[in-house]
Design a protein around this motif. Structure first.
Motif, short mmCIF file in Angstrom:
data_model
loop_
_atom_site.label_atom_id
_atom_site.label_comp_id
_atom_site.label_asym_id
_atom_site.label_seq_id
_atom_site.Cartn_x
_atom_site.Cartn_y
_atom_site.Cartn_z
N GLU A 1 0.81 -1.20 -0.04
CA GLU A 1 -0.15 -0.02 -0.03
C GLU A 1 0.91 1.20 0.03
O GLU A 1 0.15 2.51 0.14
N LEU A 2 2.21 1.16 0.03
CA LEU A 2 3.06 2.24 0.11
C LEU A 2 3.35 2.54 -1.38
O LEU A 2 3.67 1.77 -2.16
N PRO A 3 3.83 3.91 -1.58
CA PRO A 3 3.63 5.03 -0.62
C PRO A 3 2.29 5.46 -0.47
O PRO A 3 1.40 5.13 -1.53
N ILE A 4 1.82 5.90 0.47
CA ILE A 4 0.22 6.79 0.58
C ILE A 4 0.92 8.44 0.24
O ILE A 4 1.85 8.81 0.74
N LYS A 5 0.03 8.86 -0.59
CA LYS A 5 0.34 10.12 -0.92
C LYS A 5 -1.19 11.04 -0.92
O LYS A 5 -1.93 10.82 -1.83
N ILE A 6 -1.24 11.86 0.05
CA ILE A 6 -2.66 12.48 0.34
C ILE A 6 -2.26 14.00 0.31
O ILE A 6 -1.41 14.26 1.03
N ASN A 7 -3.23 14.79 -0.20
CA ASN A 7 -3.23 16.23 -0.06
C ASN A 7 -4.44 16.67 0.49
O ASN A 7 -5.44 16.13 0.15
N GLN A 8 -4.31 17.70 1.24
CA GLN A 8 -5.45 18.32 1.64
C GLN A 8 -5.56 19.66 1.64
O GLN A 8 -4.64 20.53 1.87
N TRP A 9 -6.74 20.45 1.20
CA TRP A 9 -6.84 21.67 1.04
C TRP A 9 -7.67 22.27 2.49
O TRP A 9 -8.93 21.64 2.38
N ALA A 10 -7.22 22.93 3.18
CA ALA A 10 -8.15 23.36 4.47
C ALA A 10 -7.79 24.54 5.10
O ALA A 10 -6.86 25.23 4.49
N ASN A 11 -8.64 24.96 5.92
CA ASN A 11 -8.36 25.98 6.84
C ASN A 11 -7.44 25.52 8.08
O ASN A 11 -7.80 24.41 8.49
N VAL A 12 -6.42 26.18 8.46
CA VAL A 12 -5.47 25.96 9.95
C VAL A 12 -5.63 27.14 10.60
O VAL A 12 -5.98 28.46 10.31
N MET A 13 -5.48 27.09 11.92
CA MET A 13 -5.25 28.12 12.70
C MET A 13 -4.09 28.23 13.86
O MET A 13 -3.70 27.18 14.49
N ARG A 14 -3.40 29.27 13.61
CA ARG A 14 -2.36 29.66 14.73
C ARG A 14 -2.32 30.78 15.39
O ARG A 14 -2.45 31.80 14.78
N TRP A 15 -2.63 30.69 16.58
CA TRP A 15 -2.82 32.10 17.30
C TRP A 15 -1.65 32.99 17.31
O TRP A 15 -0.90 32.68 17.95
N GLU A 16 -1.66 34.04 16.59
CA GLU A 16 -0.40 34.87 16.56
C GLU A 16 -0.82 36.39 17.36
O GLU A 16 -2.16 36.62 17.17
N LYS A 17 0.38 36.93 17.92
CA LYS A 17 0.04 38.16 18.37
C LYS A 17 -0.03 39.36 17.56
O LYS A 17 -0.86 40.12 17.63
#
Lengths: 475, 475
Positions: free
Chosen positions: B132-148
């Motif tokens: 089953e290798l390689p596994i190659k997956i991509n995701q389009w998404a929102n992410v959050m990093r709390w910045e000052k």
């Protein structure tokens, strides 16, 4: 015996529809359960269906003048309280961020369950003159509604959807848009998903929290239950007043805008599965199938077979068909079952004798009919067949659905109707008590008003009927 | 005087670059501030740029064997503690959901800052055999990093991105993929965004929390600062061990997989703006410009002008050009400025005399050159010009960048270099103290190793240099 191996993995669709559904979504790798209760991972095969749905809808929205944009995930909790019905409807299922960046937030933030509030806030900031109207914006996004009972695609704490939001100068325009987008949904559901839908207005009880009126499209699943597959909402000036969406009109007066919104979600994938699937697994309509045709070599080691398969693949790719050549080591029988379970609309079998005779066997997933076609012009044949499959799937689903709509005069009639897997049309006086009574006695809810039909009396209280309602048990 | 009206709305790029940036992103309606501090609304014009970026990257990822999927937004906090460096790096900027559905959760949930943990958890569940290798997956998404400190596109608490995650049987394959995807980014940055980038390995201090090695692509902005525009991470077996991503290898032994990940975000839009923009506003490279050519009628009321514009529009649309015909009431001068500010690569002017002479004036946004071309074959001309603009924009940016890379022998040299808006190459002994000293004294950080260059001594301590590093002030 490969076939039996596979089929036995899926519960019997006639005996245990819910387990059949779960087996199909998991075993075809459309989806998996996420580590947090109620969440799902949309796996590549499922996400490819979603991307096809997105691209079909995007084209339609663009045609209607919508532009895509992206609004923030986090909404101040105070926004929800600005529209009284809205907060009542959504506050109980909101997920709340209380800490971020190592500190407690001064105001808790909701993860969007829907974006009328935050979009209303921005429209208020942007809108100045009637010249800028209408505003028509669509967003593709994740939303979260904390649910107690969840099932992949049908009801998950997080799901993907689109939400369209528009603002107009007049109520008439906003109402017309609400009906227009419902029509767009219907055309899409029927022509793309091959699912016949019944569209109509929802009761006060079933409407969107904060809307003046909600319209839904309801699709019949194979177990006779209804799946709400899309909704459009005429919001009147409710959100405009709550969020101060005003404009300077031609006559020099400041006026509140009239808004509407509409959305469909990854639920549609659940609809596809339950409207078309059968004992062997998925049956995907060609417009959204990630693989529209799979080529399976018979006696692949015989000279010329692999080459012939590759040539057919190339030809179909050039014709714009999403095609896969399964050149793995498994037996043809195993492959047949695998791709049947995955719902691929057409299977193309190519063996030494076929090649000699200049033809290929094509098996339709929807009817399981197998026919030989000349290799010459196979690209055109496949494209025509895909179109035939699409139309036939819609007609088959329509016939099944039409045969399962019955009328009832009283509560017993509604109960009998839904217990036999039907949609039931019945008169309704319009009062909430009678609507609640139907649910309590039959587990069916008012799906939509049956437009154009007039019943004489309410099936519950016997008083004069105001509407004919379609009752059904629903997902 | 329309021109002055517009230009004066944007701060002088030479005098106040940060204010120029803010003015440009807001006034061209790429983006707006969201109601929650640090969030942004990506408006239709900005989102269209993002969609073009997505479509270009998607095609490249697919070519490399990636499939898109979607993983849940919420990650159990306990997942983060499974990889020691990862939690240290990300925990301080995580947003946390503590309540949902009206109740306090038994375990707090993090909004994903990145998805190695939850994807690792799923890969562990899915992966069984080396087959089953390689596994190659991509995701389009929102992410959050709390910045000052936040700035639209450059640093916001929520942003949109893609994240690719793959798993391999061997370290060599995972490392090779890490370098390959860096090459894909570089090719994309240069050929699509027209931004020349410097790619290389990052120091231990600057690497991704949990990675064995991080590689970055750095782009020079017009103020001489660097913008980290994309990173690829070789994760070794760190996440495989933390999340139990194992497989049965050919030799019958259970082995941990080797993983890598890579991502770019809506930051790229910030890069586009600051790498190409000028005193008049945006200058967008043709492959991602939402509007590639705008047609502006001169003396629109004269007979035949509007018709001629429409004919040109139709011709260009057929040729696949994203074209807009600005038929609003504003004056041509006002329109010129508006579309220049919005960075549209080509402006096509059509007046009665042009039509008589069978030609159109085309003004290039990047050079502001104006040339008359025959109406005959204008579609081909425009397509060729768009390609010329793309190439010239890259060459112009490359020349500017190459002229601003200097060498330094000591800390003073680094300070002088970055203060004059340069990237500075200097030797480094490899110790953290010296790296910190550079930052303390010059506000510059180690961007990437300058591959293939060998300095003799460390610019800070004077000891033997292990690497030549590119130092720059960075966004």
């Amino acid at each position: 015996m490969g076939k039996e191996n596979f089929v036995e993995q899926i519960a019997d669709i006639e005996k245990d529809f819910p387990q059949w559904y779960t087996d199909v979504v998991i075993k075809t790798k459309l989806v998996d359960y996420g580590p947090v209760k109620g969440t799902m991972v949309i796996r590549p095969y499922g996400y490819a269906v979603w991307e096809n749905i997105q691209s079909e809808l995007n084209a339609r929205f663009k045609e209607c003048g919508y532009e895509n944009a992206y609004f923030p995930l986090l909404i101040p909790m105070s926004f929800f309280t600005k529209e009284a019905e809205h907060v009542e409807g959504f506050a109980p299922e909101v997920a709340v961020v209380t800490h971020a960046g190592g500190e407690e937030l001064s105001e808790p933030l909701a993860i969007r369950p829907t974006s009328e509030t935050i979009i209303g806030n921005m429209y208020s900031k942007w809108l100045q003159s009637y010249r800028e109207l209408p505003i028509k914006i669509n967003q593709w996004a994740n939303v979260m509604r904390w649910e107690k009972t969840t099932r992949p695609f049908l009801r998950t704490s997080e799901f993907l959807w689109h939400e369209g939001h528009s603002a107009f100068a007049t109520a008439e325009e906003a109402e017309a848009e609400t009906m227009k987008m419902l029509d767009v949904y219907k055309e899409f559901a029927e022509n793309v998903l091959a699912i016949p839908v019944i569209c109509g207005r929802k009761t006060e009880k079933e409407k969107f929290a904060g809307a003046v009126a909600t319209y839904g499209m309801e699709a019949m699943m194979k177990d006779g239950k209804s799946l709400q597959s899309g909704t459009t909402h005429f919001l009147g000036q409710n959100f405009a007043k709550a969020f101060d969406i005003k404009f300077l009109d031609k006559d020099g007066a400041q006026k509140y805008a009239h808004t509407m919104s509409f959305g469909v979600s990854t639920r549609l994938i659940g609809a596809l599965i339950m409207a078309h699937g059968d004992g062997r697994g998925l049956v995907l309509p060609p417009p959204v199938a990630p693989v529209q045709a799979v080529i399976i070599p018979i006696a692949a080691k015989k000279g010329g077979v692999v080459e012939a398969c590759k040539a057919v693949k190339e030809k179909l790719e050039k014709a714009g068909v999403r095609v896969k050549f399964d050149d793995t080591d498994s037996s043809p029988g195993w492959k047949f079952n695998e791709w049947e379970m995955k719902g691929v609309p057409l299977r193309i079998e190519l063996g030494p004798r076929d090649i000699e005779e200049g033809k290929a066997l094509i098996c339709r997933r929807d009817t399981l009919e197998k026919t030989a076609y000349p290799l010459d012009g196979l690209d055109k044949t496949v494209k025509q067949l895909l179109e035939v499959v699409r139309k036939d799937m819609l007609e088959t689903a329509r016939k099944r659905r039409d045969g399962r709509i019955v009328y009832a005069e009283d509560l017993d009639g509604i109960l009998n109707g839904v217990e036999s897997g039907n949609f039931v049309k019945a008169g309704w006086c319009g009062c909430r008590a009678c609507e609640d009574e139907v649910k309590a006695k039959t587990a069916a809810t008012a799906r939509v008003f049956a437009e154009g039909e007039t019943s004489k009396k309410c099936a519950v209280c016997g008083k004069k009927a105001e509407h004919t309602v379609i009752f059904a048990r629903a997902y």
